[in-house]
Scaffold this motif. Sequence first.
Motif, PDB file in Angstrom:
ATOM      1  N   GLY A 214       0.933  -1.053  -0.001  1.00  0.00           N
ATOM      2  CA  GLY A 214       0.166  -0.012  -0.044  1.00  0.00           C
ATOM      3  C   GLY A 214       0.708   1.372  -0.061  1.00  0.00           C
ATOM      4  O   GLY A 214       0.201   2.459   0.096  1.00  0.00           O
ATOM      5  N   GLU A 227      -1.068   7.084  -9.694  1.00  0.00           N
ATOM      6  CA  GLU A 227      -1.388   5.719  -9.885  1.00  0.00           C
ATOM      7  C   GLU A 227      -0.660   5.345 -11.503  1.00  0.00           C
ATOM      8  O   GLU A 227      -0.480   4.241 -11.706  1.00  0.00           O
ATOM      9  N   HIS A 246      -1.013  -3.669  -5.375  1.00  0.00           N
ATOM     10  CA  HIS A 246      -0.905  -2.282  -4.971  1.00  0.00           C
ATOM     11  C   HIS A 246      -2.279  -1.919  -4.907  1.00  0.00           C
ATOM     12  O   HIS A 246      -2.927  -1.065  -4.112  1.00  0.00           O
ATOM     13  N   ARG A 247      -2.946  -1.786  -6.122  1.00  0.00           N
ATOM     14  CA  ARG A 247      -4.446  -1.256  -6.402  1.00  0.00           C
ATOM     15  C   ARG A 247      -5.497  -1.999  -5.499  1.00  0.00           C
ATOM     16  O   ARG A 247      -6.254  -1.303  -5.034  1.00  0.00           O
ATOM     17  N   ALA A 250      -4.882  -0.684  -2.180  1.00  0.00           N
ATOM     18  CA  ALA A 250      -5.428   0.928  -2.001  1.00  0.00           C
ATOM     19  C   ALA A 250      -6.974   0.653  -2.063  1.00  0.00           C
ATOM     20  O   ALA A 250      -7.565   1.689  -1.267  1.00  0.00           O
ATOM     21  N   GLU A 253      -8.196  -0.221   1.507  1.00  0.00           N
ATOM     22  CA  GLU A 253      -7.961   1.041   2.458  1.00  0.00           C
ATOM     23  C   GLU A 253      -9.097   1.890   2.221  1.00  0.00           C
ATOM     24  O   GLU A 253      -9.706   2.502   3.177  1.00  0.00           O
ATOM     25  N   ASN A 286     -12.839   6.853  -5.175  1.00  0.00           N
ATOM     26  CA  ASN A 286     -11.895   5.676  -4.990  1.00  0.00           C
ATOM     27  C   ASN A 286     -12.406   4.589  -5.932  1.00  0.00           C
ATOM     28  O   ASN A 286     -11.853   3.280  -5.555  1.00  0.00           O
TER      29      ASN A 286
END
Length: 419
Positions: A214, A227, A246-247, A250, A253, A286
Amino acid sequence: MSQKVEKPVLSGQRIKTRKRDEKEKYDPNGFRDALVQGLERAGGDLEAAYKFLDAAGSKLDYRRYGEVIFDVLIAGGLLLPGGSVSMDGETPKTNTCIFNASEDMESMHNFEQVFVKLMRRYKYLEKMFEEEMKKVLVYIKGFEPLQRIKLARMTALWICNGCVPPSVLLVLVNEHLLKENVALEFVLEVFVTMKNERGVTSLVTALKRGQLEGRLLEFLPLNRRSEESLATMFGARGLGEVVRLHRAQASQEARRELTRVLDEELNDEKPVRDIIPDLRDMAQKNDIPDHEVVAIIWQCVMARGEWNKKEELLAEQAAKHLRQYTPLLAAFAHSAKAEIALLTKVQEYCYENMNFMRAFSKLVVMLYKSEVVSEEVILRWYRDPNSSKGKHMFLDQMKKFVEWLQSAEEESESGEEED
């Protein structure tokens, strides 16, 4: 008159200080010289170099000078702040070091074994090595480009074999290292090496272990931190799997944050009409789809209920509680996918909370009457539920209502035909 008596004079041997009581002067240069001389005698033979290091531990104070050992093995001599090597002394440098080795992986593996065997032999060096790496990585801007590549490849091997934790890379999140992509190029080389050596699964596991998945954006320069840039730079090095990881992190989160905000606004008894635009903005920002938002709303709303223990009263109480939030659910359940997601959530909730097992049909009917879920979606769910939890019991509960929906639909169709 009294006679003056002289005091006796103390005499005898002077007590000598024992050697072990004398504090030895800290002399990293002297330790380095002894180390360099021994390594140079090995003539580039790493096996001979390790034998010297192994034997020297009984004579040289490794506990006190562990940092110096690693400086010498990595850079050839004592590292100074900024990354240069101290040239003070008669024998300041050795060629038997990572920076002087070939960058091919066979050479890297040979050097890896020197570190691994040394730390197995002298276990107390393990903790020192982690601290050493935190220092060395801060100096990488002062190293030559090829030296950085060698160090990155070795760092990958050390992470893979457990000599250092993956989180050690976070020391690179430092303003002077972010400029000119120094930190980014280093971690990319580390990740590529780890993937090539152990496979993508091992790389992903290490990133999760170090809680790096993250935080990858932090390795990019501030003016390129996006990004899109991350995907381009990592993708160009064959690290698409890391970008996806990572996505996903994210996204997770973002969902946690949306849940937190909704909980907070519900606790503050903020009007539903004001909550809707807040959630809408967060979801769009998001990329959280409506079918996931509606599931989060259900979860948060039901968590606020204080339920009657009497099962016969619970269904009515739950329906009454939900009615005040139906506009909030309806705002995000305006697609078939979102409605199905909501019905599935209701189904799983009723199954997992045993007191609600008999309340399922009543809650669904209430959502139908409140125009949160449509007739078409209820019929689709009945034909093929997404979840198997409590499936047969809930289908049985819904049978009469579904039959009523189907007969109403048939009447409507026959009325249209007569017209």
